[in-house]
Design an enzyme around this catalytic site. Structure first.
Site, short mmCIF file in Angstrom:
data_model
loop_
_atom_site.label_atom_id
_atom_site.label_comp_id
_atom_site.label_asym_id
_atom_site.label_seq_id
_atom_site.Cartn_x
_atom_site.Cartn_y
_atom_site.Cartn_z
CG HIS A 43 10.69 -43.36 26.78
ND1 HIS A 43 12.29 -44.49 27.03
CD2 HIS A 43 11.54 -42.78 25.51
CE1 HIS A 43 12.73 -44.20 26.48
NE2 HIS A 43 12.55 -42.72 26.09
CB CYS A 44 9.88 -38.12 28.55
SG CYS A 44 10.33 -36.43 27.49
N PRO A 45 11.54 -38.67 24.95
CG PRO A 45 10.22 -38.84 22.32
CD PRO A 45 10.50 -38.93 24.21
CG ASN A 52 17.97 -40.84 25.83
OD1 ASN A 52 18.01 -41.70 25.49
ND2 ASN A 52 20.06 -40.91 26.34
CG ASN A 53 16.14 -41.16 32.20
OD1 ASN A 53 15.88 -42.71 32.32
ND2 ASN A 53 16.20 -40.79 33.12
#
Length: 330
Positions: free
Chosen positions: A129-131, A134-135
């Site tokens: 999960h990549c902040p 946002n996805n």
């Protein structure tokens, strides 16, 4: 009754946690947009006019073509990485094979599928999960994520290398202006030719010390220093991350699978056996599958140019065990 109350409380707490994570991720996305935009403003208002007025036509054409190609690649892949769903397994039972059942979603989990605690749902071929997006990074947007990282890293390296002389000139100029009140008129000022005289990088322009230091000059110098420090820092950090993901792609692994495969390798080694990643089809085939390259022209139309093509397969089923032949039909 107590069980229902506790279940309701836990569900509400989980919902609030998800909302908080989403809000935090949006702040990261906003930060990416602001920092990237600030570099573009400096390039277009300060660096580009200097390049056009001082460089030979062939170098002006190179900077214009490469710079704008790099910018298009960054914007396109970042937008697609943030807006493209990573891929989700079906919520209802179907004929697709699965390896387990998610304890949180209570749905069948196909191979390479993992549950994301931040998105609170299962992701096909989940990498992480990549902040900053946002996805989640999964089956459908993994290529967009990697291409964005590579394009941004190349762009930062380009700005860092091409702006190194301007950074030194700006730094020396600020140091000179700090001691301007104690310097005598007529003392040669070196290293300011690029910023004041608009000369090519590395060339020295001797000028007498100016009696005043305008706010515009100060902001130009500080902007160039800011650009060089930011792009150089991102070049190292994001470049290292991009190289790590390139290694994983060559091995046919995701970030999560790297950890599980390492544990499985050690477990099998203790038993005197060798573990082989069932999704490793060879370095070239791994890259072809990841990039969606089926013929030679795709290296141009799908790799060097922006392309919205989907990856091969549905993310539900995978061919297991290495093979030598190409897996993508021409």
């Amino acid at each position: 009754m107590a069980y229902l109350i506790a279940l309701s409380f836990n569900s509400r707490a989980l919902h609030d946690a998800v909302k908080l994570n989403v809000a935090t991720d949006k702040m990261f996305v906003f930060l990416v947009v602001v920092l990237t935009s600030s570099i573009l403003v400096i390039v277009y208002l300060i660096l580009l006019p200097m390049i056009i007025s001082t460089y030979p036509p062939i170098w002006v054409a190179w900077h214009l073509c490469y710079g704008h190609w790099n910018l298009v690649m960054i914007v396109f892949h970042y937008y697609k990485a943030t807006k493209t769903a990573p891929g989700y397994p079906p919520t209802e039972k179907n004929d697709s094979p699965f390896v387990s059942v998610c304890k949180k979603c209570i749905i069948p989990k196909p191979a390479r599928t993992h549950h994301c605690g931040i998105c609170n749902r299962c992701i096909l071929k989940m990498d992480h999960h990549c902040p900053w997006l946002n996805n989640c990074v999964g089956h459908l947007n993994h290529r967009y994520f990697f291409s964005f990282c590579l394009s941004l890293a190349l762009g930062c390296v380009y700005c860092s290398i091409s702006g190194r002389y301007m950074f030194l000139d700006a730094y020396n100029a600020l140091e000179h202006f700090k001691h301007l009140d104690v310097e005598k008129s007529g003392v040669p000022v070196t290293g300011m030719g690029v910023l004041i005289g608009l000369l090519p990088p590395g060339q020295t322009n001797y000028q007498t010390a100016a009696p005043t230091y305008t706010f515009k000059e100060k902001m130009i110098h500080k902007s160039i220093i800011y650009m060089w420090v930011l792009t150089s820092t991102v070049s190292v950090t994001l470049g290292s991350l991009t190289m790590w993901h390139a290694i994983l792609i060559s091995r046919g692994e995701t970030s999560i699978e790297r950890h599980t495969n390492s544990k499985e390798t050690k477990r099998m080694a203790n038993r005197g056996r060798i573990y082989k990643n069932p999704f490793n089809y060879g370095k070239l085939n791994n890259w072809k599958i990841f990039l969606g390259v089926g013929k030679t022209s795709h290296w141009l139309t799908r790799v060097l140019l922006p392309s919205g093509h989907t990856p091969p397969g549905d993310g539900l089923t995978w061919d297991a065990f290495p093979v030598k032949k190409d897996l993508i039909p021409v």
